[in-house]
Design a protein around this motif. Structure first.
Motif, PDB file in Angstrom:
ATOM      1  N   MET A  38       1.461   7.236  -4.751  1.00  0.00           N
ATOM      2  CA  MET A  38       2.446   7.451  -3.713  1.00  0.00           C
ATOM      3  C   MET A  38       2.836   8.927  -3.749  1.00  0.00           C
ATOM      4  SD  MET A  38       6.099   5.477  -3.332  1.00  0.00           S
ATOM      5  CE  MET A  38       5.319   3.921  -2.941  1.00  0.00           C
ATOM      6  N   LYS A  39       2.750   9.559  -2.606  1.00  0.00           N
ATOM      7  CA  LYS A  39       3.126  10.969  -2.485  1.00  0.00           C
ATOM      8  C   LYS A  39       4.593  11.041  -2.081  1.00  0.00           C
ATOM      9  CE  LYS A  39       2.284  15.426  -1.592  1.00  0.00           C
ATOM     10  NZ  LYS A  39       1.580  16.401  -2.350  1.00  0.00           N
ATOM     11  N   LEU A  40       5.388  11.770  -2.857  1.00  0.00           N
ATOM     12  CA  LEU A  40       6.815  11.941  -2.563  1.00  0.00           C
ATOM     13  C   LEU A  40       7.082  13.397  -2.238  1.00  0.00           C
ATOM     14  CD1 LEU A  40       7.288   9.722  -5.464  1.00  0.00           C
ATOM     15  CD2 LEU A  40       8.711   9.286  -3.491  1.00  0.00           C
ATOM     16  N   LEU A  41       7.840  13.612  -1.176  1.00  0.00           N
ATOM     17  CA  LEU A  41       8.231  14.952  -0.738  1.00  0.00           C
ATOM     18  C   LEU A  41       9.747  15.041  -0.768  1.00  0.00           C
ATOM     19  CD1 LEU A  41       5.942  15.075   2.421  1.00  0.00           C
ATOM     20  CD2 LEU A  41       5.430  16.016   0.162  1.00  0.00           C
ATOM     21  N   TYR A  42      10.267  16.144  -1.308  1.00  0.00           N
ATOM     22  CA  TYR A  42      11.712  16.336  -1.414  1.00  0.00           C
ATOM     23  C   TYR A  42      12.117  17.582  -0.635  1.00  0.00           C
ATOM     24  CZ  TYR A  42      10.667  13.335  -5.396  1.00  0.00           C
ATOM     25  OH  TYR A  42      10.196  12.325  -6.199  1.00  0.00           O
ATOM     26  N   ALA A  82      13.127  -0.740   4.336  1.00  0.00           N
ATOM     27  CA  ALA A  82      11.753  -0.665   4.837  1.00  0.00           C
ATOM     28  C   ALA A  82      10.749  -0.834   3.701  1.00  0.00           C
ATOM     29  CB  ALA A  82      11.526   0.672   5.536  1.00  0.00           C
ATOM     30  N   HIS A  83       9.635  -1.457   4.020  1.00  0.00           N
ATOM     31  CA  HIS A  83       8.554  -1.693   3.066  1.00  0.00           C
ATOM     32  C   HIS A  83       7.863  -0.377   2.699  1.00  0.00           C
ATOM     33  CE1 HIS A  83       5.276  -3.797   1.100  1.00  0.00           C
ATOM     34  NE2 HIS A  83       4.452  -3.005   1.758  1.00  0.00           N
ATOM     35  N   VAL A  84       7.454  -0.254   1.437  1.00  0.00           N
ATOM     36  CA  VAL A  84       6.629   0.869   0.991  1.00  0.00           C
ATOM     37  C   VAL A  84       5.422   0.318   0.243  1.00  0.00           C
ATOM     38  CG1 VAL A  84       8.518   2.538   0.850  1.00  0.00           C
ATOM     39  CG2 VAL A  84       7.917   1.204  -1.171  1.00  0.00           C
ATOM     40  N   SER A  85       4.334   1.080   0.272  1.00  0.00           N
ATOM     41  CA  SER A  85       3.132   0.697  -0.466  1.00  0.00           C
ATOM     42  C   SER A  85       2.592   1.915  -1.209  1.00  0.00           C
ATOM     43  CB  SER A  85       2.092   0.111   0.479  1.00  0.00           C
ATOM     44  OG  SER A  85       1.679   1.069   1.413  1.00  0.00           O
ATOM     45  N   PRO A  86       1.707   1.699  -2.185  1.00  0.00           N
ATOM     46  CA  PRO A  86       1.229   2.790  -3.035  1.00  0.00           C
ATOM     47  C   PRO A  86       0.562   3.948  -2.299  1.00  0.00           C
ATOM     48  CG  PRO A  86       0.674   0.687  -4.018  1.00  0.00           C
ATOM     49  CD  PRO A  86       1.210   0.401  -2.634  1.00  0.00           C
ATOM     50  N   HIS A 146       8.831  -2.422  -3.832  1.00  0.00           N
ATOM     51  CA  HIS A 146       8.230  -2.868  -2.576  1.00  0.00           C
ATOM     52  C   HIS A 146       8.985  -2.396  -1.345  1.00  0.00           C
ATOM     53  CE1 HIS A 146      11.452  -5.826  -2.503  1.00  0.00           C
ATOM     54  NE2 HIS A 146      11.191  -5.989  -3.771  1.00  0.00           N
ATOM     55  N   ASP A 147      10.153  -1.764  -1.557  1.00  0.00           N
ATOM     56  CA  ASP A 147      10.901  -1.225  -0.423  1.00  0.00           C
ATOM     57  C   ASP A 147      11.555   0.090  -0.827  1.00  0.00           C
ATOM     58  OD1 ASP A 147      13.235  -1.899  -1.853  1.00  0.00           O
ATOM     59  OD2 ASP A 147      13.602  -3.689  -0.664  1.00  0.00           O
ATOM     60  N   VAL A 148      12.107   0.774   0.146  1.00  0.00           N
ATOM     61  CA  VAL A 148      12.709   2.086  -0.102  1.00  0.00           C
ATOM     62  C   VAL A 148      13.821   1.994  -1.143  1.00  0.00           C
ATOM     63  CG1 VAL A 148      14.068   3.948   0.947  1.00  0.00           C
ATOM     64  CG2 VAL A 148      12.069   3.027   2.147  1.00  0.00           C
ATOM     65  N   ARG A 149      14.681   1.007  -1.021  1.00  0.00           N
ATOM     66  CA  ARG A 149      15.819   0.884  -1.943  1.00  0.00           C
ATOM     67  C   ARG A 149      15.358   0.754  -3.400  1.00  0.00           C
ATOM     68  NH1 ARG A 149      20.273   0.202   0.069  1.00  0.00           N
ATOM     69  NH2 ARG A 149      19.566  -1.064   1.807  1.00  0.00           N
ATOM     70  N   THR A 150      14.382  -0.110  -3.664  1.00  0.00           N
ATOM     71  CA  THR A 150      13.914  -0.258  -5.045  1.00  0.00           C
ATOM     72  C   THR A 150      13.170   0.991  -5.508  1.00  0.00           C
ATOM     73  OG1 THR A 150      11.961  -1.504  -4.335  1.00  0.00           O
ATOM     74  CG2 THR A 150      13.856  -2.783  -5.055  1.00  0.00           C
ATOM     75  N   LEU A 151      12.496   1.673  -4.588  1.00  0.00           N
ATOM     76  CA  LEU A 151      11.852   2.933  -4.942  1.00  0.00           C
ATOM     77  C   LEU A 151      12.892   3.962  -5.378  1.00  0.00           C
ATOM     78  CD1 LEU A 151       9.456   4.903  -5.097  1.00  0.00           C
ATOM     79  CD2 LEU A 151       9.859   5.391  -2.664  1.00  0.00           C
ATOM     80  N   LEU A 152      13.966   4.107  -4.607  1.00  0.00           N
ATOM     81  CA  LEU A 152      14.999   5.081  -4.946  1.00  0.00           C
ATOM     82  C   LEU A 152      15.660   4.744  -6.279  1.00  0.00           C
ATOM     83  CD1 LEU A 152      16.601   5.592  -1.417  1.00  0.00           C
ATOM     84  CD2 LEU A 152      14.939   7.060  -2.586  1.00  0.00           C
ATOM     85  N   GLU A 153      15.907   3.478  -6.526  1.00  0.00           N
ATOM     86  CA  GLU A 153      16.496   3.074  -7.808  1.00  0.00           C
ATOM     87  C   GLU A 153      15.541   3.382  -8.954  1.00  0.00           C
ATOM     88  OE1 GLU A 153      19.550   2.267  -8.425  1.00  0.00           O
ATOM     89  OE2 GLU A 153      20.201   2.058  -6.352  1.00  0.00           O
ATOM     90  N   TRP A 154      14.260   3.149  -8.765  1.00  0.00           N
ATOM     91  CA  TRP A 154      13.262   3.463  -9.789  1.00  0.00           C
ATOM     92  C   TRP A 154      13.178   4.974 -10.006  1.00  0.00           C
ATOM     93  CZ3 TRP A 154       8.409   5.939  -9.356  1.00  0.00           C
ATOM     94  CH2 TRP A 154       7.616   5.875 -10.508  1.00  0.00           C
TER      95      TRP A 154
END
Length: 83
Positions: free
Chosen positions: A1-5, A66-70, A27-35
């Motif tokens: 997963m490419k992340l841009l800040y 929203a859903h996110v994927s690798p 699997h979603d934006v919220r869990t990604l941000l928490e991780w």
């Protein structure tokens, strides 16, 4: 997963982009941000108030559910104001 800040998120995290592999339960934006908060003190500081973090997945603005994927590109940025 490419992340841009962008903007102050980039400054607090200490980099403009990175490629990470989140665990399968992300699997979603919220869990990604928490991780992401757990990845470094800079991430934790930048993401401590998620209500001011805007997100785009593959260049489309999305909500935190929203859903996110690798293979996605995820951009994180503060609210933008016009002038």
């Amino acid at each position: 997963m490419k992340l841009l800040y962008f903007a102050w998120l980039r400054t607090r995290i200490g980099k403009g982009s990175e490629t990470l592999t989140p665990p399968p339960e992300v699997h979603d934006v919220r869990t990604l941000l928490e991780w992401l908060k757990q990845q470094s003190p800079g991430h934790a500081e930048a993401l401590k108030n998620l209500s001011v973090v805007r997100v785009a997945v593959n260049q489309e603005h999305v909500s935190h559910d929203a859903h996110v994927s690798p293979d996605d590109e995820i951009a994180l940025f503060p609210p933008v104001t016009g002038g």
